[in-house]
Design a protein around this motif. Structure first.
Motif, PDB file in Angstrom:
ATOM      1  N   PRO A  61       5.196  50.200 -49.691  1.00  0.00           N
ATOM      2  CA  PRO A  61       5.903  49.094 -50.347  1.00  0.00           C
ATOM      3  C   PRO A  61       7.396  49.347 -50.471  1.00  0.00           C
ATOM      4  N   PRO A  62       8.168  48.282 -50.642  1.00  0.00           N
ATOM      5  CA  PRO A  62       9.613  48.443 -50.841  1.00  0.00           C
ATOM      6  C   PRO A  62       9.910  49.084 -52.197  1.00  0.00           C
ATOM      7  N   THR A  68      13.344  53.990 -49.390  1.00  0.00           N
ATOM      8  CA  THR A  68      14.757  54.355 -49.483  1.00  0.00           C
ATOM      9  C   THR A  68      15.158  55.308 -48.369  1.00  0.00           C
ATOM     10  N   LEU A  69      14.341  56.326 -48.127  1.00  0.00           N
ATOM     11  CA  LEU A  69      14.642  57.293 -47.076  1.00  0.00           C
ATOM     12  C   LEU A  69      14.638  56.635 -45.700  1.00  0.00           C
ATOM     13  N   ASN A  89       8.357  46.136 -44.272  1.00  0.00           N
ATOM     14  CA  ASN A  89       7.337  46.819 -45.076  1.00  0.00           C
ATOM     15  C   ASN A  89       5.975  46.201 -44.809  1.00  0.00           C
ATOM     16  N   ARG A  90       5.042  47.030 -44.312  1.00  0.00           N
ATOM     17  CA  ARG A  90       3.667  46.578 -44.030  1.00  0.00           C
ATOM     18  C   ARG A  90       2.721  47.523 -44.738  1.00  0.00           C
ATOM     19  N   SER A  91       2.594  47.392 -46.050  1.00  0.00           N
ATOM     20  CA  SER A  91       1.805  48.339 -46.833  1.00  0.00           C
ATOM     21  C   SER A  91       0.340  47.931 -46.905  1.00  0.00           C
TER      22      SER A  91
END
Length: 345
Positions: A61-62, A68-69, A89-91
């Protein structure tokens, strides 16, 4: 009359030979152009990567550390190449949803993403079935970063060192609890390895993420926690928890004053590692180009500082080394996962 008429109706053998020769020359030129053009296309597939925007899939997730990394790496790659690296983001399913999206994308180098210990080393043993094969369905273009975990205890626990904690756990088997962000994570497996190497029986308490576990650790509802270093290190520096050791084989540059568990338990080494992942079948020249550009990004002073501020260590490897490392990590962690009981059917 007759001879002029014959000249108009036909051509002499000499004229026919000249036309035929021109056709042969033109055909040879076309063939030579095709032969020279084919390698140029192959070269273009690798040597000019990227020549358009790149989609980077983050399987988490964001807002979290991996997000962040990832964005820091993508921003640096954009600066180096002049092309956009767009994070998507594809969580879901512990990173498996995003990993599957990477594996099933077109192998053209313009959909890449984050691979790592969860999807490429833990998942094959943790999950009864996967929609992808970590050993066959990916191109791994090199390491990105490593992030150690931190063992911290609640302030009310009378243990200020790892040997004191081990002695306490042996005196009260099955009574001390440790929290983690979920079963099968490196945080859970850090505790499982601690039990195995120290010969103790800490009880695992899985949470839905680190935040609720941290709250219970501060409140003393659990006695200790293995967590990624950034969050818990901040709590320790605020005086809310007591840090005892990091889970990497060496001390972390972020907190060199905190010992590593390997100093007390030889062989202890559990870190969250990541790699640059793409679908299988990328041209070797393109993979080499990715690896070289990623190295430039990871060795830049700004990125090194930004990573270390978050507790991560830039981790460039060759493509050959990351393949060997992934296989070794899967083999090493499989018995630990089975012993921990963290199996998802």
């Amino acid at each position: 009359m007759g001879s002029r008429g014959g000249g108009r109706r036909g051509q002499s053998p000499r004229q026919v030979g000249g036309n035929e020769m021109r056709r042969i020359v033109l055909a040879r030129r076309a063939m030579l152009a095709a032969m020279l053009g084919a390698p140029a296309v192959v070269r273009a597939q690798g040597s000019d990567w990227p020549n358009r925007p790149v989609r980077y899939i983050n399987p988490y997730p964001p807002g979290g550390p991996t997000d962040t990394l990832s964005r820091l790496w993508c921003a640096r790659m954009s600066e180096i190449t002049g092309q956009q690296f767009v994070v998507e983001n594809r969580s879901g399913s512990g990173g498996n949803v995003g990993a599957d999206a990477i594996a099933k994308s077109t192998p053209d180098g313009y959909t890449i993403g984050l691979g790592g210990i969860a999807s490429h080393a833990i998942a094959p043993t943790l999950y009864a079935s996967l929609p992808f094969d970590p050993a066959k369905d990916f191109t791994l273009a090199g390491g990105l970063w490593q992030l150690p975990n931190l063992l911290a205890v609640t302030l009310s626990l009378p243990a200020r060192t790892v040997p004191e904690l081990i002695a306490l756990a042996k005196a009260e088997p099955g009574k001390l609890t440790y929290g983690s962000a979920g079963a099968g994570t490196t945080l859970h497996l850090s505790g499982a390895m601690f039990n195995q190497l120290a010969g103790v029986e800490l009880v695992h308490v899985p949470y839905r993420g680190s935040a609720p576990a941290q709250l219970d650790l501060v409140a003393g509802r659990i006695q200790m926690m293995f967590d990624n270093i950034p969050g818990t290190l901040a709590l320790s520096r605020q005086g809310q928890v007591r840090p005892l050791a990091v889970t990497s084989a060496q001390r972390s540059p972020v907190a060199p004053e905190i010992p590593s568990l390997a100093e007390f338990l030889p062989g202890f080494d559990v870190v969250s590692w990541t790699c640059l992942s793409a679908p299988a079948g990328l041209p070797p020249a393109m993979v080499a180009r990715m690896n070289a550009l990623s190295r430039r990004a990871l060795e830049s002073e700004g990125l090194i500082r930004a990573y270390r501020d978050l507790g991560a260590e830039p981790w460039w490897t060759t493509t050959e080394d990351i393949l060997r490392y992934r296989a070794a990590q899967e083999a090493r962690l499989a018995p630990l996962i089975r012993a921990s009981g963290a199996r998802v059917d």
